[in-house]
Structures are given as C-alpha cells and as structure tokens.
Design an enzyme around this catalytic site. Sequence first.
Site, PDB file in Angstrom:
ATOM      1  N   GLU A  30      42.886 -82.269   3.258  1.00 29.19           N
ATOM      2  CA  GLU A  30      42.143 -81.966   4.488  1.00 29.19           C
ATOM      3  C   GLU A  30      43.191 -81.604   5.531  1.00 29.19           C
ATOM      4  OE1 GLU A  30      41.328 -82.246   7.918  1.00 29.19           O
ATOM      5  OE2 GLU A  30      40.200 -84.132   7.880  1.00 29.19           O
ATOM      6  N   CYS A  64      41.051 -83.228  14.093  1.00 31.72           N
ATOM      7  CA  CYS A  64      40.947 -82.054  13.224  1.00 31.72           C
ATOM      8  C   CYS A  64      39.646 -81.311  13.485  1.00 31.72           C
ATOM      9  CB  CYS A  64      41.015 -82.482  11.757  1.00 31.72           C
ATOM     10  SG  CYS A  64      42.575 -83.246  11.283  1.00 31.72           S
TER      11      CYS A  64
END
Length: 467
Positions: free
Chosen positions: A238, A272
């Site tokens: 990720e 993020c």
Amino acid sequence: MTSQDVTASPGAISRNPATGVVIETYPFLSSRGIEQLLSRAAAAQVEWRATSMDQRVKYYLRLAETFHTDQDRLAKLITDEMGKTLGEAHAEMEKSAAALRWIAESGPAILADEPAAPDVDDEVYVSYLPIGTILAVMPWNLPIWQVVRAAGPIMLSGNGFLLKHAPNVIGCARALQEAYEASGFPAGLFAVLNADNDAVAEVIADRRVAAITLTGSARAGAAVASTAAKNLKKSLLELGGTDAFIVLADADLEKAVQAAIAARYGNAGQVCLAAKRLILEEPIAEAFTQQFIEAAKALKVGDPTDKNTYFGPIARGDLRDGVHDQVQRSIADGATLALGGHKIEGPGFFYEATVLTGVLPGMTCFDEEVFGPVASITIAKDVEDAIRLANMSEYGLGGALWTKDLARARDLVRRIETGGVFVNGYFVTNPRIPVGGVKKSGYGRELSHFGLREFTNAQAVWIKTAA
C-alpha cells in the site's frame, strides 16, 4: 532485551516533533538478536496455529478492551512520538479497538471452511489456512491503526506478525507488543523488529518469514517487493497516492468545502487516503476556492496537546523540509501560492496550512504525493476533463467525487482508476471495506474478507465419499 542483543549503532530515534526533543534512542538488534527473534516467532506461530479459533477471538476482544482502558496513555504516546493532536490520537485508538472487535466477531465465519463444487456427490471444500510468520513494514503516520489494520486480519487465521515499524515510533511499536502479550497472545507471536534496512532485507530472505506486507513509499515498496520476489514470497503493498477530490458544478459546496478541509489538513496532511488534488469543475471553482482558503486560514496550527489545535507538526524535520521543497518547486513550475507556504519558526517541525492554485499536470504538487498540509487546486473545464485529470497520475489509491446526481456518480466512479472512491464523503477506512490501490499505489487488499484471506493458503480439499 539484553546487552548482547544490540550493537553500538545509534539505532532508531524517537523525537517529539512538537519540540524537537529526543524522547529515546532504541538500539538496533544485532544479528544474534534477530536470530533469537525469528526463532521465538517461529515457535510462537506453531503454538498459535494450534490455538482454537474461539480462544483467538477471546484474545482479540481482550486486546480491544486494553486499547479502551489504556487509551489515555497510548494516545499520549502517539502524540508525543508522531505529533498528531490528542483528539486524533484518541480517535485512532477507538478505531483500532473497533476493528479488532469486528475482526473477532466476523472473522471466524469468513475463515471457516467454504463448501465448493455443490454439483458433485463428494465432499469438496476450501480451507483458509495460515502460511507462517508475516513481516510487516509499517509507517509512522498512524502508528497504531496501520499496524492493527494489517495485524488484525493476518493473525486471526493463525499467522505470526513481525513488525518493522518506522524508526521514529518505536515506542508505539513496543507498547503494541506489550499489549498483545498482556492480552494472552503467545510471547514472540507479535514481535518488534528494530533493525536497519540491510538487516530487514536478510529477514525477508529468511525461510521463517512467509510473506511481506508494506505500507510506505513507492520506492520502499519496490525495494521490498524485489527482495520478496527474489525469494519467491508473496507481498502486499500500500504505497500512498495523489488522491483526487473532484467537485462537480452541482455539488453541495458548503459540505464539499468542509469535507475537503478535513480530508486535506487532518493529521497535518500526513495520510495516504487524503484530498491531495482538489479538482474543481469550472462553474464552481472560484466560489469553492474562496471558501476553502478562508476556512484554511482559520485553522489553528500548534501544540498537539491543546484541544483547540486543528493540526500539529509534521512528524520529522526532514519530512517538513521535503514538503517545503515540493511547494517551492510547484511555485517554480508555475503554481500560485494562495496561502501559507512557510515553515513556522521556533521549536518543532510545524508548517503553515498551504493552498496552491493553478496547479497543472507536470507540476510537482500534481504529480507527486505531498505528505503535509498542502492543498493543490486544479480547474477542470467540465466533467470529462475532471475525470481525465483525476486519472492523470501514476498512483491510484483513493478518490472522492462530489455531485448531487447519484445516477451519474455511479457511472463516473467506475471510470476513476483507484482502489476506492467516496461519493459525497471523504477518505475514511472501515474494517468491513477493503483498502488498497492500483498502479503505483500497490496491490493486494487489507481489511474486509479480502484482507482476512489475503495471507492464507486457500487449500482445496476433495474427499471421495461415493462408493
């Protein structure tokens, strides 16, 4: 840890980003210490694999309760090491506890043997079995939640968890290990690997490590994935992104502005899934921009322990320097500085709430992920142009679309090249919903039934029962 387990290396340094003062230095493990850690982890995983699902669930619920009862101490530790506000730190603890409860309640059914081939007379099913000890390379921005988000699904199936946390939040890593063991998990099953990058590469290659998960930069992901691939091991990545926050002309402007402020400046922009690129359809661009700038001006930046502070410091001095450099390069590229754009003088690593307008593809703050309190505004001619601009990125983690036309939204979201899209909302994670990206945002999924099965052996079993 004994003195024989560490080298003379300065190791990982925990520093309060609001003051710049060193909290503690954690020496790196020596080769001998790493060997002992891996041996304990392997033995603990064998014990854990043999532990019944009912017992595992009890430990999960105990851990969730620990997060609740010890929330004040753990939240303060997050704030001291990482710099987010105490309110955000408490929310992180609550979110982590809630995820553990959902995994404990829903996970056993998801991981239960699954019947297959119902059209045959024989007994055919799929079992979701553990594969071993998983190495997790985790970031500093959500030092408890990111770990729980990974460890929760991974460990319930019977896997072990080896945590390589960011060097500036080793105190949080240690606190997590203590909480797991105090909740009944076997000693060594959840273990902290405090080591340098060369040692981590050796650990990835070790036969006692079955797979790797990483949340971090694209560069770190490429390095870890390369080492994992050379050793024929699975990896989940990720890797962040440049998430687009698209506001169409028919959107509820007031709600969209409020959401964009939270989605860009929460946690000092160090998330993020965040509103990295604000893409505004031309008819509402001027009004949105004015309202957004006024709202950003009103945000209080400062002491993260003050309940009136909206966001605190950037987590490290070098990270603040990097954000400032991206802002300066964007201005040099032709963007307009509409608000902020400066380091805040004094102790700590504070940065002003910043807004850049006139941002176009090819500019630094359009093309690169900016991990700080910087909003980039781009104007789209129409809906088609907005979707085109949103997809003009090497990344594809999340995105948001604001419009009152939900029928049109259902069509448009399928054209946005990301792992997740939020319509008339902003970037949140929920244990029931998968998290992950496409393109340079990585691959694989955390949370939901996808995450619970991500690091399992889907073993097909076919038992001939017919005479």
